[in-house]
Scaffold this motif. Sequence first.
Motif, mmCIF file in Angstrom:
data_model
loop_
_atom_site.group_PDB
_atom_site.id
_atom_site.type_symbol
_atom_site.label_atom_id
_atom_site.label_comp_id
_atom_site.label_asym_id
_atom_site.label_seq_id
_atom_site.Cartn_x
_atom_site.Cartn_y
_atom_site.Cartn_z
ATOM 1 N N MET A 54 11.745 13.316 -48.540
ATOM 2 C CA MET A 54 10.979 12.302 -47.804
ATOM 3 C C MET A 54 9.497 12.679 -47.809
ATOM 4 O O MET A 54 9.126 13.809 -47.494
ATOM 5 N N TYR A 55 8.669 11.759 -48.191
ATOM 6 C CA TYR A 55 7.226 12.013 -48.174
ATOM 7 C C TYR A 55 6.704 11.916 -46.748
ATOM 8 O O TYR A 55 7.116 11.059 -45.971
ATOM 9 N N LYS A 56 5.780 12.819 -46.407
ATOM 10 C CA LYS A 56 5.265 12.883 -45.047
ATOM 11 C C LYS A 56 3.757 12.670 -44.951
ATOM 12 O O LYS A 56 3.224 12.494 -43.859
ATOM 13 N N LEU A 57 3.076 12.706 -46.095
ATOM 14 C CA LEU A 57 1.614 12.584 -46.094
ATOM 15 C C LEU A 57 1.174 11.727 -47.270
ATOM 16 O O LEU A 57 1.527 12.008 -48.419
ATOM 17 N N ILE A 58 0.426 10.661 -46.976
ATOM 18 C CA ILE A 58 -0.167 9.814 -48.012
ATOM 19 C C ILE A 58 -1.674 9.959 -47.930
ATOM 20 O O ILE A 58 -2.284 9.682 -46.892
ATOM 21 N N VAL A 59 -2.277 10.397 -49.013
ATOM 22 C CA VAL A 59 -3.732 10.557 -49.076
ATOM 23 C C VAL A 59 -4.259 9.557 -50.095
ATOM 24 O O VAL A 59 -3.831 9.544 -51.249
ATOM 25 N N SER A 60 -5.176 8.704 -49.664
ATOM 26 C CA SER A 60 -5.648 7.627 -50.534
ATOM 27 C C SER A 60 -7.162 7.577 -50.636
ATOM 28 O O SER A 60 -7.876 7.694 -49.637
ATOM 29 N N ASP A 61 -7.618 7.370 -51.848
ATOM 30 C CA ASP A 61 -9.014 7.016 -52.088
ATOM 31 C C ASP A 61 -9.312 5.675 -51.406
ATOM 32 O O ASP A 61 -8.399 4.895 -51.107
ATOM 33 N N LEU A 62 -10.587 5.404 -51.171
ATOM 34 C CA LEU A 62 -10.987 4.151 -50.526
ATOM 35 C C LEU A 62 -11.450 3.103 -51.533
ATOM 36 O O LEU A 62 -10.736 2.168 -51.842
ATOM 37 N N ASP A 63 -12.665 3.249 -52.034
ATOM 38 C CA ASP A 63 -13.243 2.221 -52.899
ATOM 39 C C ASP A 63 -12.427 2.032 -54.171
ATOM 40 O O ASP A 63 -12.096 2.986 -54.872
ATOM 41 N N ASP A 64 -12.062 0.777 -54.434
ATOM 42 C CA ASP A 64 -11.284 0.382 -55.615
ATOM 43 C C ASP A 64 -9.843 0.882 -55.592
ATOM 44 O O ASP A 64 -9.146 0.802 -56.599
ATOM 45 N N THR A 65 -9.401 1.374 -54.440
ATOM 46 C CA THR A 65 -7.990 1.755 -54.274
ATOM 47 C C THR A 65 -7.445 1.095 -53.010
ATOM 48 O O THR A 65 -6.734 0.106 -53.077
ATOM 49 N N LEU A 66 -7.799 1.623 -51.848
ATOM 50 C CA LEU A 66 -7.400 0.984 -50.588
ATOM 51 C C LEU A 66 -8.199 -0.294 -50.345
ATOM 52 O O LEU A 66 -7.665 -1.287 -49.863
ATOM 53 N N LEU A 67 -9.483 -0.260 -50.686
ATOM 54 C CA LEU A 67 -10.382 -1.379 -50.400
ATOM 55 C C LEU A 67 -10.479 -2.337 -51.579
ATOM 56 O O LEU A 67 -10.471 -1.913 -52.744
ATOM 57 N N ASN A 68 -10.596 -3.617 -51.278
ATOM 58 C CA ASN A 68 -10.740 -4.607 -52.338
ATOM 59 C C ASN A 68 -12.190 -4.697 -52.797
ATOM 60 O O ASN A 68 -13.046 -3.915 -52.354
ATOM 61 N N ASP A 69 -12.475 -5.652 -53.645
ATOM 62 C CA ASP A 69 -13.827 -5.758 -54.206
ATOM 63 C C ASP A 69 -14.880 -6.113 -53.164
ATOM 64 O O ASP A 69 -16.076 -5.931 -53.391
ATOM 65 N N ASP A 70 -14.442 -6.636 -52.025
ATOM 66 C CA ASP A 70 -15.357 -6.941 -50.918
ATOM 67 C C ASP A 70 -15.438 -5.792 -49.923
ATOM 68 O O ASP A 70 -15.980 -5.938 -48.830
ATOM 69 N N HIS A 71 -14.851 -4.643 -50.299
ATOM 70 C CA HIS A 71 -14.854 -3.426 -49.470
ATOM 71 C C HIS A 71 -14.112 -3.638 -48.152
ATOM 72 O O HIS A 71 -14.480 -3.074 -47.118
ATOM 73 N N GLU A 72 -13.064 -4.443 -48.203
ATOM 74 C CA GLU A 72 -12.203 -4.683 -47.051
ATOM 75 C C GLU A 72 -10.773 -4.257 -47.382
ATOM 76 O O GLU A 72 -10.418 -4.086 -48.546
ATOM 77 N N ILE A 73 -9.954 -4.092 -46.325
ATOM 78 C CA ILE A 73 -8.542 -3.758 -46.517
ATOM 79 C C ILE A 73 -7.734 -5.042 -46.429
ATOM 80 O O ILE A 73 -7.828 -5.774 -45.431
ATOM 81 N N CYS A 74 -6.937 -5.318 -47.438
ATOM 82 C CA CYS A 74 -6.150 -6.547 -47.399
ATOM 83 C C CYS A 74 -5.043 -6.424 -46.347
ATOM 84 O O CYS A 74 -4.635 -5.320 -45.962
ATOM 85 N N VAL A 75 -4.564 -7.560 -45.891
ATOM 86 C CA VAL A 75 -3.561 -7.602 -44.822
ATOM 87 C C VAL A 75 -2.301 -6.839 -45.209
ATOM 88 O O VAL A 75 -1.712 -6.120 -44.390
ATOM 89 N N LYS A 76 -1.881 -6.963 -46.458
ATOM 90 C CA LYS A 76 -0.667 -6.271 -46.919
ATOM 91 C C LYS A 76 -0.794 -4.762 -46.747
ATOM 92 O O LYS A 76 0.141 -4.093 -46.323
ATOM 93 N N ASN A 77 -1.951 -4.227 -47.094
ATOM 94 C CA ASN A 77 -2.165 -2.779 -46.941
ATOM 95 C C ASN A 77 -2.141 -2.371 -45.475
ATOM 96 O O ASN A 77 -1.543 -1.356 -45.112
ATOM 97 N N ILE A 78 -2.807 -3.148 -44.626
ATOM 98 C CA ILE A 78 -2.851 -2.822 -43.196
ATOM 99 C C ILE A 78 -1.439 -2.795 -42.613
ATOM 100 O O ILE A 78 -1.052 -1.845 -41.914
#
Length: 277
Positions: free
Chosen positions: A1-25
């Motif tokens: 079981m994975y216990k830690l997710i580490v994610s980049d922000l720009d162009d990964t978590l964030l869309n082209d408008d630098h926002e987080i889409c609802v699905k990700n949230i």
Amino acid sequence: MYKLIVSDLDDTLLNDDHEICVKNIQAIKKASELGIKFVPASGRGYKEIEKILTNLDLKDKEQQYVISFNGGAITESKNNKMVRSNYLSFEKANELFQVGITKDVCIQVHTSDTIFIYNFNEVERNRMVKLNMNHKELKKPSIEFLRDIPIAKIIYINGDIDYLRSIKNEIKLITKDSISVSYSANCCMEFNKHGINKGEAMLALAGILGIKQEETIAVGDNYNDMPMLAMAGLSVAAGNAVEDVKNACTYICKSDNNEGVLAEVIERFILKNLTVS
């Protein structure tokens, strides 16, 4: 079981408008409710990531962390508590700055709360305003006034990535055994203290949390993400990642950063496994 997710922000978590889409949230909140740590890992400073924490309902929470400055700092969200920092010496930062003023680059000098910018161009000026980053323009080619202020990192910016790579060869004597060099956004050459990167910081944080290396997931899209992708139990590339990143990863998302990269990762590797069990 994975216990830690580490994610980049720009162009990964964030869309082209630098926002987080609802699905990700929604997906990140589900993972958090299951006790899985979600940690943003960015070249940005902590102050520039606070809005993202707020949107994910992770701001001012105990044992909720952020990796900033490409691993230069690890901060606990509760009271903005600094857990660890590894910054450039003033001498090295100044050497890099002095070389930078002889090149065709915009130079960013990052302290804990301000970005000082020399040779400002309109593209960077507009980006600073759009992202509401705390910055000040340097009119004179000197950072002597920062001698007693910790400097997290230096960035050279030029839209020609090959030009930036050519500079690396010219400054080997400065960077050798003392500076880590990475690239991001296809226009940035970033300088951190030697040995400091997102991967090293991810494993340091995992150790603090008592999480094993094989229980970590790293998600990214660009070259400065590669150290954490190489060290993670599961490495994931956004669908829009550069080819070298895709080639280095175990899993490549069908989704790009506008479609919900983190939602896909959490659904496939966290929630789906719960349903099966």
